[in-house]
Scaffold this active site. Structure first.
Site, PDB file in Angstrom:
ATOM      1  N   GLY A 259      10.465  -4.702   9.840  1.00  0.00           N
ATOM      2  CA  GLY A 259      10.007  -4.287   8.690  1.00  0.00           C
ATOM      3  C   GLY A 259       8.544  -3.710   8.887  1.00  0.00           C
ATOM      4  N   LYS A 260       7.655  -4.350   9.739  1.00  0.00           N
ATOM      5  CA  LYS A 260       6.217  -4.364   9.904  1.00  0.00           C
ATOM      6  C   LYS A 260       6.203  -3.196  11.052  1.00  0.00           C
ATOM      7  CE  LYS A 260       4.883  -8.714   8.261  1.00  0.00           C
ATOM      8  NZ  LYS A 260       6.243  -9.314   8.303  1.00  0.00           N
ATOM      9  N   CYS A 375       3.706 -16.070   6.951  1.00  0.00           N
ATOM     10  CA  CYS A 375       4.273 -16.094   5.384  1.00  0.00           C
ATOM     11  C   CYS A 375       4.255 -17.728   5.197  1.00  0.00           C
ATOM     12  CB  CYS A 375       5.873 -15.744   5.571  1.00  0.00           C
ATOM     13  SG  CYS A 375       7.175 -16.305   6.640  1.00  0.00           S
TER      14      CYS A 375
END
Length: 429
Positions: A259-260, A375
């Site tokens: 995603g990043k 996270c």
């Protein structure tokens, strides 16, 4: 209902694999879902994720309803009963159907002689439901977290722990990241409105939209064409801090599922991005995400602790290190984290993060930028980790991205906000 399988029995098996064998739901479910219709897949997910979300509450009910809890070879029936109670408490499945399907689950688990017991416990719960649900509110199990984790959250956030725990126990919101190579966020918001999908923008993150009601990605305009990506708002916070530029060589370390990586390339499509992860199987997801968005990056399998084995002497303009962590900020997305983590894991993870950040810092050029992210919401992995790093490295300059009180940014999970996420930004002197 398809006679070939019983969803409650499959959910009981999945929960057993998490609780007894320490496997994560994201590993277990794809295997168990292979022969299940799409309609049933979402119900199976709801039963598994939901049961694990409220596990201590269901355990407490079963202790009240049974003289002795099922153990040993009968353990799958204990999980089946949990799934049964979860349906009665938290789904719209008509109670008679929930009971009947749960009782049939005993046959699917090859324990037909236990049908009477399952039926009896479920009926007894229905009779006592009001009284039991009132009582459970006075028990410590109402926080739905293991004791060690609850204590760590309370110690770190004496004022906010209750909000954090409440947010962890909610179903997660669905956030989208708009691909600015195709549309601005406002343009895509209009496309959603035309499709009858309601969404809200994020105040801090320029590409983020939250769907008021989650939906299938197939319903989203241009998903297959790469117009958007499903990604939590807080995870989208890394790229604006990294500030990638075209022409730079950028390392995305611990990159899976990508995603990043793809967000960096949306912001700087002519950057040379190297995406590295230690887990070969998860790198497939990076490749899939790059392919859907029609992007190019170098994808390597490698361990952040030993860059010399994969790096070929490369020095980077920017590094994003999304460090392996306890994932205590994303519990609402992965409720199994509460039951898979152990208190002792935290010290091990802190040691691992320290090894990676020390090994990778020399690969950053002078004047280069590193964003360290997790996270997690635990200070040991975040503020304390980076404070410690700065003491060891005189050439590490901390950029204030937070407030007057703290130069760091710590997002806490919130019902309509992003997940729990920590960021620190470092410049090499």
């Amino acid at each position: 209902m398809n006679n070939k399988y019983n969803l409650r029995a499959i959910a009981a098996k999945a929960i057993g694999q998490v609780l007894d064998k320490g496997q994560s739901l994201s590993t277990v479910l794809p295997e168990l879902q292979k022969n299940i219709s799409d309609k049933d897949k979402s119900l199976l997910q709801e039963l598994c994720f939901g049961t694990l979300r409220v596990l201590p509450e269901l355990e407490w009910y079963l202790q009240q309803l049974m003289e002795k809890v099922l153990t040993g070879k009968q353990r799958p029936l204990h999980y089946l009963l949990m799934v049964g109670l979860y349906q009665l408490l938290y789904t719209r499945i008509p109670p008679h159907a929930a009971v009947a399907e749960t009782v049939n689950g005993a046959i699917a688990l090859k324990r037909p002689q236990m049908k009477g017991l399952i039926n009896g416990v479920m009926r007894q719960f229905q009779r006592q439901q009001q009284e039991l649900t009132a009582q459970v509110q006075t028990q410590s199990s109402r926080f739905l977290h293991p004791g060690w984790l609850l204590k760590r959250i309370q110690d770190a956030y004496p004022e906010q722990w209750q909000q954090i725990v409440d947010a962890n126990n909610q179903k997660p919101p669905m956030w989208l990241r708009v691909n600015r190579q195709h549309h601005s966020r406002d343009e895509y918001l209009e496309l959603l409105q035309l499709a009858g999908i309601e969404a809200v923008i994020h105040q801090d993150y320029p590409d983020a939209l939250r769907l008021v009601t989650p939906c299938a990605v197939t319903a989203l305009p241009g998903f297959d064409a790469g117009w958007i990506t499903v990604q939590d708002a807080s995870a989208q916070g890394c790229t604006p801090l990294l500030e990638p530029q075209n022409g730079e060589i950028i390392l995305d370390l611990c990159a899976a599922p990508g995603g990043k990586t793809t967000h960096i390339l949306e912001a700087a499509p002519e950057a040379q991005v190297i995406a590295v992860d230690v887990d070969e199987s998860r790198l497939k997801r990076v490749a899939e995400n790059l392919a859907r968005l029609k992007q190019q990056a170098t994808v390597l399998c490698g361990d952040g602790r030993t860059p010399e084995t994969w790096n070929n002497g490369q020095i980077y303009d920017r590094i994003l290190l999304d460090a392996p962590c306890s994932a205590t900020g994303v519990i609402r997305r992965h409720p199994d984290i509460k039951w898979l983590r152990r208190n002792s894991d935290i010290d091990e993870l802190v040691a691992l993060q320290k090894q990676i950040i020390d090994a990778i810092w020399p690969q950053l050029k002078s004047g280069g930028t590193m964003v360290y992210a997790t996270c997690s919401i635990l200070p040991e992995e975040n503020t304390l980790q980076i404070n410690d790093f700065i003491h060891r490295h005189s050439d590490a300059h901390l950029v204030n991205i937070g407030t007057d009180e703290s130069p760091y940014r710590q997002n806490l999970p919130s019902q309509d906000g992003g997940d729990g996420f920590f960021y620190a930004k470092l410049i090499k002197a």
